[in-house]
Design an enzyme around this catalytic site. Sequence first.
Site, PDB file in Angstrom:
ATOM      1  CE  LYS A  56      -3.977   1.845   2.647  1.00 46.79           C
ATOM      2  NZ  LYS A  56      -4.774   1.670   3.895  1.00 46.79           N
ATOM      3  CB  SER A 131      -8.036   3.794   2.809  1.00 46.11           C
ATOM      4  OG  SER A 131      -7.175   3.111   3.715  1.00 46.11           O
ATOM      5  CB  SER A 155      -8.139   0.816   5.592  1.00 51.28           C
ATOM      6  OG  SER A 155      -8.900   1.989   5.579  1.00 51.28           O
TER       7      SER A 155
HETATM    8  N1  GLN Z   1     -12.965   3.972   6.333  1.00 51.27           N
HETATM    9  C1  GLN Z   1     -12.313   4.416   7.525  1.00 51.27           C
HETATM   10  C2  GLN Z   1     -12.025   5.886   7.432  1.00 51.27           C
HETATM   11  O1  GLN Z   1     -12.358   6.462   6.465  1.00 51.27           O
HETATM   12  C3  GLN Z   1     -11.104   3.593   7.787  1.00 51.27           C
HETATM   13  C4  GLN Z   1      -9.857   4.127   7.232  1.00 51.27           C
HETATM   14  C5  GLN Z   1      -8.668   3.247   7.527  1.00 51.27           C
HETATM   15  O2  GLN Z   1      -8.777   2.198   8.150  1.00 51.27           O
HETATM   16  N2  GLN Z   1      -7.521   3.727   7.105  1.00 51.27           N
HETATM   17  O3  GLN Z   1     -11.482   6.479   8.311  1.00 51.27           O
END
Ligand code: GLN
Length: 477
Positions: A56, A131, A155
């Site tokens: 990532k 994400s 994410s």
């Molecule tokens: N969807 C969550 C957010 O927008 C999780 C993001 C993540 O785990 N990096 O914060």
Amino acid sequence: ELTQACLDRIDAIDPKVHAFLYVDREGALATAADVDARRAAGEELPRLAGVPIAVKDNMVTRGVPTTCASKILEGWLPPYDATVVELLHKAGMPILGKTNMDEFAMGSSTEHSAYGRTGNPWDLDRIPGGSGGGSAAAVASFMAPLALGSDTGGSIRQPGAVTGTVGAKPTYGAVSRYGLIAMASSLDQIGPVTRTVEDAAALTEVIGGYDPHDSTSLNEPVPALSESVAQVAKDGKIEGLRVGVVRELSGEGYQDDVLEAFNATVEKLRAAGAEIVEVSCPSFDYALAAYYLIMPAEVSSNLARFDGMRYGIRVEPSEGPVTAERVMAATREAGFGDEVKRRIILGTHVLSAGFFDAYYGSAQKVRTLIQRDFARVFEEVDVLVSPTCPTTAFRFGEKMDDPMAMYLNDIATIPANLAGIPAMSVPNAVSAEGLPVGFQILAPAHHDLKMYEVASLVEQLSGDIAGNCPAAQWEEN
Ligand code: GLN
């Protein structure tokens, strides 16, 4: 040959998936050649030597572009490797490239990337989750056998659920965060994205362990996950297993087919000899609200370092004096996207003197209540289970105009981050629409081993799902 095959597949299908922001052909092939030479010389190599991986784009890679899918880091070349990257190098694992994500890991659909969206290999008109949509899509579409993700509020797990892949968030501190560009430091955790539970176990054994560079790193040995997973795969059962179904994480707001798949898997666990107990964690009703106060507070502080002076782009104001403050403002205005700005503003507000107690202070109290709820129910059961997310993959654009609707995706994944406990998503069904569904397993902190055992059992009871991704049939020509 394996690395070349992955690179060929990336050339052939990534133009339509767009999982990668950068492909490091030379670097990956050089590592592969080195592994071949060492193997030919009779050297004993680490277990995953020669197995390619995607990373990532919020983990720094020396001399290889790292952008967090943000314009503000365009062109930046990190001067060092994240600890996890160093460990991949040590393990002889060729790094294929860096994967797409929501900007600075903020989002649940990868639509917040400054470099364009990633398609879901099950249906290219749908989101791959976020994400870490790029890592999940790369693995789901067979461009990479393994990938790394990061999980602040889901994410790794939510992209896993909507792409039919396995994703795990280890116990907080089990994998070093050194060189992971921070989103919300008290919640962030790196973990594996794979097609099988055994792969996730093997990869975690590579990246886990104590790191003096990370002050929150756990000083304890990496559990022997692979061995336990293999044992459960052989036995087909776990003696005396007690499974808790969390009432607050599997009712209202969940899609019917997601709930049906969840209940069917719970029944299979019961049939396999597990004791099923319904448990209640009332504070979870406030988890989402607490997360969306604590996370932006940490975001506003962590992202203050992007100032046009030290990393990435520098933008001077179009008119007027070029003072440090005005350069910072112009750089941040041009470099950050809307969602990142929204969270910085929200975080700054909840930390301000007049509002600190009402918002940040209250949210921290809720965080404690959530930890207590977990501690209480884990006295009764070994693991907790829930659907990983309320819906299957939705269509692009469906939630982009409504931040609240987007945030609601995280309802089932967030409690684990707030409590620092391990959590994992395993694909457990394909819906009538042909979309994968994910099953979440949560265990007490430091009990990642138990979580992996149950994941292995769930995988057996569910059959091969990742292998049925339509991308398996895509031609490479
Ligand atoms: N969807 C969550 C957010 O927008 C999780 C993001 C993540 O785990 N990096 O914060």
